[in-house]
Design a protein around this motif. Structure first.
Motif, short mmCIF file in Angstrom:
data_model
loop_
_atom_site.label_atom_id
_atom_site.label_comp_id
_atom_site.label_asym_id
_atom_site.label_seq_id
_atom_site.Cartn_x
_atom_site.Cartn_y
_atom_site.Cartn_z
N TYR A 30 11.86 26.64 46.42
CA TYR A 30 12.80 27.75 46.47
C TYR A 30 12.44 28.82 45.44
O TYR A 30 12.36 30.01 45.75
CB TYR A 30 14.24 27.28 46.26
N LEU A 31 12.20 28.40 44.20
CA LEU A 31 11.88 29.38 43.15
C LEU A 31 10.57 30.11 43.45
O LEU A 31 10.47 31.32 43.22
CB LEU A 31 11.81 28.69 41.78
N ARG A 32 9.59 29.38 43.97
CA ARG A 32 8.32 30.05 44.34
C ARG A 32 8.58 31.13 45.39
O ARG A 32 8.12 32.26 45.26
CB ARG A 32 7.31 29.04 44.89
N SER A 33 9.33 30.77 46.43
CA SER A 33 9.63 31.74 47.50
C SER A 33 10.48 32.89 46.97
O SER A 33 10.26 34.06 47.32
CB SER A 33 10.37 31.05 48.64
N LEU A 34 11.44 32.57 46.11
CA LEU A 34 12.31 33.59 45.54
C LEU A 34 11.51 34.60 44.71
O LEU A 34 11.66 35.81 44.88
CB LEU A 34 13.39 32.95 44.68
#
Length: 124
Positions: free
Chosen positions: A94-98
């Motif tokens: 999630y953090l990578r995509s965010l």
């Protein structure tokens, strides 16, 4: 007030320690018996306490934030990660995509699309 038929709270002395406990038990009887009537209810709240424990540890760490803005940023990030956890979303993905998509967000709809349950994790 519904009372347990065998508990005579009114006859127990309220100043006595046992009498106080009996009165409390009698006054809460309708709530206490729910866990017996419905097998989905737990007798204790350990699961809920364990779920909130990381939040309490994080809250204690926020005391050491240098500024109010830093504390708010930490709280927001922690809230996002807890939301991922509750929704069974891989927080690292999630953090990578965010962080890849966030610089391109311009509108309220763009930001809404970055919420943990709406973001496309497969895109990044």
């Amino acid at each position: 007030m519904e009372e347990h038929p065998g508990l005579h709270a009114r006859k127990a002395r309220p100043v006595a320690e046992v009498g106080g406990h009996v009165q409390l038990l009698a006054s809460q009887w309708s709530k206490l018996k729910r866990y017996v009537e419905d097998g989905r209810h737990s007798i204790d709240n350990k699961v809920q306490e364990n779920a909130t424990r990381p939040f309490c540890v994080g809250r204690r760490n926020w005391l050491f934030a240098d500024t109010v803005a830093g504390a708010n940023a930490s709280a927001n990030l922690y809230s996002l990660l807890q939301t991922c956890k509750v929704n069974s979303i891989d927080d690292y993905r999630y953090l990578r995509s965010l962080f890849v998509a966030l610089p391109n967000a311009r509108t309220a709809d763009d930001y809404a699309a970055l919420l943990p349950w709406r973001i496309d994790l497969a895109a990044n």
